[in-house]
Scaffold this active site. Sequence first.
Site: not given
Length: 1121
Positions: A466, A623, A671, A839, A859, A862-863
Amino acid sequence: MCRVKIHYLEMVKTQALATGFKLSDSVQSLDKPRPIFVDLGMTVTSVHSCTPSSHNPQRLLSGVCLASPSTGAAGMTDNIPLQPVRHKKRNDNKNRNGCCPWSRCCGMGDFRPRTVWLGHPEKREQRYPRNVINNQKYNFFTFLPGVLFNQFKYFFNLYFLLLACSQFVNELRLGALYTYWVPLGFVLIITIVREAVEEIRCYCRDKEVNSQIYSKLSTRGTVKVKSSGIQVGDLIIVEKNQRVPADMIFLRTSERNGSCFLRTDQLDGETDWKLRLPVACTQRLPTAADLLQIRSYVYAEEPNIDIHNFIGTFTREDGDPPVNESLSIENTLWASTVIASGTVVGVVIYTGKELRSVMNTSNPRHKVGLFDLEVNCLTKILFGALVVVSLVMVALQHFAGRWYLQIFRFLLLFSNIVPISLRVNLDMGKMVFSWMIRRDSKIPGTVVRASTIPEQLGRISYLLTDKTGTLTQNEMVFRRLHLGTVAYGMDSMDEVQSHVFSAYTQPSHDAPASRAPAATKVRKTISSRVHEAVKAIALVHCVTPVYEANGVTDQAEAEQHYEDTCRVYQAASPDEVSLVQWTESVGLTLVGRDHNSMQLRTPSGQILNFTILQIFPFTYESKRMGIIVRDESTGEISFYMKGADVVMAGIVQYNDWLEEECGNMAREGLRVLVVSKKSLTEEQYQDFEARYIQAKLSVHDRSLKVATVIESLEMEMELLCLTGVEDQLQADVRPTLEILRNAGIKVWMLTGDKLETATCTAKNAHLVTRNQDIHIFRSVTTRGEAHLELNAFRRKHDCALVISGDSLEVCLKFYEYEFMELACQCPAVVCCRCAPTQKAQIVRLLQERTGKLTCAVGDGGNDVSMIQEADCGVGVEGKEGKQASLAADFSVTQFKHLGRLLMVHGRNSYKRSAGLSQFVIHRSLCISTMQAVFSSVFYFASVPLYQGFLIIGYSTIYTMFPVFSLVLDKDVKSEVAMLYPELYKDLLKGRPLSFKTFLIWVLISIYQGSIIMYGALLLFESEFVHIVAISFTSLILTELLMVALTIQTWHWLMIVAELLSLACYIASLVFLHEFIDVYFIATLSFLWKVTVITLVSCLPLYILKYLRRRFSPPNYSKLTS
């Protein structure tokens, strides 16, 4: 907004209309049909659409809700979920709730919505599970049968059990029963003890949780109740820092601001506190005891796994008029969270197996290491050799007599060919490797959660990582404010500060005309734009300032006077905290916030009060987040919104600079958030509020209806500014990635960020080296476009690939094989805008297409799906919480620790496991070869050479410690392994444990076993017992010398193990007079014969090792010399 689309829609409509069923508008409006199943006799009322957070890799889509024609909302009892929820097949003629009244207990029943009366659990409509947490695999009665079944369901354990049981048959008995039962019992006892310890620990943890005491409101006042005694409908009081015992609806709080904070790190892995709001009707009651005096109930949706959404309603019937309030996730207190502020009262709606935390607890995929599969393959070869040798022995007897019994006797006689101790030695070795990883002071905080696969770390070919929080720190620093015509960087923030200061200190913005009126007008315009942008950033967020005592000022005084030194900001995202901290640095400070209001302090110390009318929180699907506030001083109502440029571009008014500047800032690695504003009149807001409340009260399709109402406001908004926040790289990311690249590991970065930001981070982290080109895969939507782009990419060489998630999905749909073939040739791959499921899909495709081992590093929640799918999952404990590290096989505190974890511990674990397994096989083959020689010399008789304690002691106290000490062996120092990561490349080919090395060890075993046995037969003088003494002593000495020959770096424990084993054998000779002539072994004749046999069996191997090191040294020996 994801929508459930129905296959064969026309058929369903036709059937429904023909049988008098009715289809709701939401069903009839769906297109692109897919198959559903509808129970006849039920009415299709709606199609739900859930939007699970990316923190949860599983996507739960509620299916078609079915209810009988006579029932209303409360009668909706059945959900047909789509993947991944699986229900057992149910016969149509069975009871709808299962095949028996106890089906709910068996886990076979359907979850149902419920009406829960406050403080009256006796009014429940259905049976609910007990509020008991049970994480045990077995109970008292199933423990032993369960453990034994799990052991003997594998062929080789069953094989050894059959061998041991065969000794009860007189025709097959070869010696004492304990010869076979003791080794098997030893293996089983270790397994049973290990499982028992785990079960006892689990039982104690569960008992501690289930026995926690809580206060319950009842007609008799406040009573104490255990967590396990809590029922649906109970009113439970939870104190500050106390765990929430069950899923509850938040009714009251002792906090003055009418809200409370939750710590949810044990539920969703996020470290930031969550704000929760009580039901307005119950919060207004004078005391908590009044909750029992009102006639009210909560209607709650059926239990599901989505911890980020909830649909329900609160109804008070005795009000005038009756009160109806919609309930959402903001009104819930899920079990396993902790109250961080105040004392709360809640009504229990779910217990036991229906808790959100329990339903989200799934057993991860049981990972079997590639090394274990290779060892199993070799063991099958050994079993085949066992069968062949047994058949050859019987064939040489010309199948005389009862030859079938002879086959079984030879199978028993040569059973040592398949070593029963192999599995035990490897499992114990893995425990040692895991302990070494945890104890390594150079990677502090590393946790091993899967102690069965440490050797996997030594053979990683692809590392998928990630970006945010893994390669970067997830510590946001505000870098850029862009207004379209002017941009402010870190070196010009004093200008922003002066604009804000002037906006609140000048009595009027309409200053008298100066000598340069045009310049004044421009300056005022920019000043007002900067002020409006800073004000918007200070308002549009979900940050709450929290005041804590600092030793000088107590909490109440700090909160009253807004003490800067006592204030900390709490939010669900570090991005928001960085923005609020920046507005504080330029003069506009967030000093207070509660459910209904917000306070800002100007540079002059004036407090600006704003009433919060509505908040629209950020979601991974939308979002964006928005807020509607009323300025108390002017009465002006403003709708502020911020979000990602991809969604905000269609919301703000037309402009010609948004897309270009977003791209420029993203290329700098920032970002980007787009901030906008819309002013509302009182009439506009009242109209919106009425429609919004109506949508929130809807039980069916609430998310869709609420989103539709909000979208009616999100049109033609004024673009105020862009904000750029930088996420800095983790420490030593660049050298770590260089080590991995030099070790032959290809690194893929999978991130949800936009393409420009991901590309910039890849360059900044040196994931893409300076001399490598980058091919940015053009956005494709059709098969033809994907074909053309793949052809263009095919012409590139040594080129890193950057691709978006949408394009990746199209390529995998039409050209999966071609795309993966090209991508695997790239030195690095960056996938941006990746969903969590994508992923995991990429990891799975890499495993299937290449057959190589993968390691996933992340971390955040979502991983998790990617980490659990990979052969090795590594979680990084970061700002996003511990969910990834808790789900991972290995947990580290920093990304840079990954280099040492793989280069040192992974490499050592694999090489040591390979050496240990081959030596255990060699030890077994040696004694089996001696048995074969002995039987062939004595007319192929099925008579054991060694019996009783000799055969047991050989693989335990006589050789176990020296052989197991190989887990301490290493070819190079850890510093050398880190300095020369190229050493890791040798392991990727699997050379330490291959058919070649296996064959070499088999030949060594046959040679040594034959030499020892033939030497003993040639040199013995008169009695058979002398053969046993000479051969067994030579065998023990040969094994000890072979361990010494195999060791590359001596450890003091290895020397102790060698000497201890030799001392044990010499001391035991006194007690082995039944098998060995004690007087004979004290003679000089015995000593010279044993010495000659041992030298002949070992000396040639020492010579060969010397010659190999001299003329063809391995890579590591060149470094050590």
